[in-house]
Design a protein around this motif. Sequence first.
Motif, short mmCIF file in Angstrom:
data_model
loop_
_atom_site.label_atom_id
_atom_site.label_comp_id
_atom_site.label_asym_id
_atom_site.label_seq_id
_atom_site.Cartn_x
_atom_site.Cartn_y
_atom_site.Cartn_z
N HIS A 264 0.81 -1.21 0.19
CA HIS A 264 -0.05 -0.02 -0.06
C HIS A 264 0.85 1.35 -0.07
CE1 HIS A 264 -3.27 -2.42 0.63
NE2 HIS A 264 -3.01 -2.85 1.77
N GLY A 265 2.19 1.32 -0.33
CA GLY A 265 3.17 2.30 -0.22
C GLY A 265 3.28 3.11 1.08
N ARG A 266 3.05 2.26 2.02
CA ARG A 266 3.15 3.09 3.38
C ARG A 266 4.81 3.39 3.82
NH1 ARG A 266 -2.11 2.89 4.97
NH2 ARG A 266 -3.04 1.12 4.83
N THR A 267 5.75 2.67 3.26
CA THR A 267 7.02 3.25 3.14
C THR A 267 7.27 4.37 2.40
OG1 THR A 267 7.79 1.55 1.72
CG2 THR A 267 7.65 1.03 4.11
N GLY A 268 6.44 4.68 1.46
CA GLY A 268 6.98 5.47 0.42
C GLY A 268 8.05 4.94 -0.55
N LEU A 269 8.40 3.76 -0.51
CA LEU A 269 9.47 3.22 -1.39
C LEU A 269 8.83 2.39 -2.53
CD1 LEU A 269 11.81 1.62 1.71
CD2 LEU A 269 12.35 3.38 0.33
N ALA A 270 9.65 2.42 -3.63
CA ALA A 270 9.10 1.91 -4.88
C ALA A 270 9.19 0.52 -4.57
CB ALA A 270 10.07 2.43 -6.08
N PRO A 271 8.39 -0.08 -5.37
CA PRO A 271 8.16 -1.62 -5.31
C PRO A 271 9.68 -2.36 -5.92
CG PRO A 271 6.25 -0.90 -6.27
CD PRO A 271 6.98 0.16 -6.16
N ASN A 272 10.16 -3.60 -5.30
CA ASN A 272 11.39 -3.90 -5.45
C ASN A 272 11.11 -5.59 -5.85
OD1 ASN A 272 11.12 -4.86 -2.96
ND2 ASN A 272 13.06 -4.30 -2.28
N ALA A 273 9.94 -5.98 -5.77
CA ALA A 273 9.64 -7.28 -6.18
C ALA A 273 8.33 -7.51 -6.62
CB ALA A 273 9.87 -8.12 -4.76
N ARG A 274 8.04 -8.83 -7.28
CA ARG A 274 6.83 -9.05 -7.65
C ARG A 274 6.48 -10.50 -6.62
NH1 ARG A 274 5.04 -9.92 -13.24
NH2 ARG A 274 3.14 -9.20 -12.72
N VAL A 275 5.37 -10.37 -5.78
CA VAL A 275 5.09 -11.39 -4.91
C VAL A 275 3.80 -12.11 -5.37
CG1 VAL A 275 4.33 -11.81 -2.35
CG2 VAL A 275 6.17 -9.78 -3.12
N ALA A 276 3.90 -13.46 -5.37
CA ALA A 276 2.84 -14.28 -5.71
C ALA A 276 1.79 -14.23 -4.50
CB ALA A 276 3.27 -15.66 -6.11
N THR A 277 0.70 -13.97 -4.91
CA THR A 277 -0.46 -13.91 -3.86
C THR A 277 -1.81 -14.82 -4.34
OG1 THR A 277 -1.28 -12.01 -5.19
CG2 THR A 277 0.04 -11.58 -3.10
N GLY A 278 -1.57 -15.20 -5.45
CA GLY A 278 -2.61 -16.43 -5.68
C GLY A 278 -2.23 -17.28 -6.75
N VAL A 279 -2.69 -18.56 -7.03
CA VAL A 279 -2.15 -19.44 -7.92
C VAL A 279 -3.47 -20.36 -8.32
CG1 VAL A 279 -1.69 -21.15 -5.89
CG2 VAL A 279 -0.74 -21.35 -8.11
N ASP A 280 -3.45 -20.80 -9.57
CA ASP A 280 -4.44 -21.84 -10.03
C ASP A 280 -4.07 -23.20 -9.90
OD1 ASP A 280 -5.99 -23.36 -11.64
OD2 ASP A 280 -5.98 -21.84 -13.46
#
Length: 318
Positions: free
Chosen positions: A278-294
């Motif tokens: 949610h951007g609470r740190t103000g830091l840009a994303p540095n990863a893609r995290v898997a949150t769902g799977v078929d």
Amino acid sequence: MIDCDPGIDDAIALFLAYASPELEVAGVTTVAGNVGLDQVVDNALRLCDLIGGPAAATPVLRGHAGPLARVPRHPDEPVHGAYGLGGVELPAAARAAHPGHAVDWIAEQLRGAGPGEITLIATAPLTNVAALLHTHPDTRRLLREIVVMGGAAFAPGNTTPAAEFNFHADPEAARYVTESGVPLHIVGLDVTRKALTPLADADALVADGAPVTTAAGQMLRHLIDRYARRHQVRACAVHDALAVAAAVRPELLEWTEAWVTVECAGEFTRGALVADVHGRTGLAPNARVATGVDAEAFRAFLMSRLRGHYGADTTPAP
């Protein structure tokens, strides 16, 4: 390249990688984790010999025998059996490990291949990977990406209430890698626990009767027996195989961009993966995290690749 600590799910991950024509496995590097380093190396060599073909000639290298900044700690319970492969006895390896250290060898291969040609799939504590990025900083721009099996961003851990095993085993290494700036895909317990392999699939692999499918099914039965005792379900997560699937078929998973790091000092949260979506740190994303799977698509993919490539009645796998 696959950095691993076989381990049952590492073994299934290796089987899947060599059964996937999208991948050309350039090397298998090892690090202490599920069992000690000597056993991990021996397991990797035996598994590559069992797979045969290109795997039997793939360099297998020794890496770090313990975490970067902590006393080595082996798992408290034999999740993977006494020797790491669920009691499955494989023939002795026909060769020794490749000379040299895994970290230096990976650096050499990256420099020889050129920028963006090599993906590193890391299914173990991230000690080797952190050492690579620290001692050979030029490799950061050479890696295409790192696909990491580790962490539990939005789910309970499996080693402590907050931490997954790989990140808990060497949290300093995990933190260094997550904040390294290298493109990251993180496949953690958030998704691996949703993609269980049932006993019926393990039984089908054993019934196939070919050497690799039989070994895979027997190893999975070992994990499933443990899951039945602890979780009352006749199925198991095959964490590391899902990471390989993510490298081959990323569309099997849902991804969320986040700034991530790993907690190293918390009294109850050491090794926890922290993901700011949610951007609470103000830091840009540095990863893609898997949150769902078929889950059903992954199950079908894994079984089709294992039976299609190694099965007694081998047919080309989709």
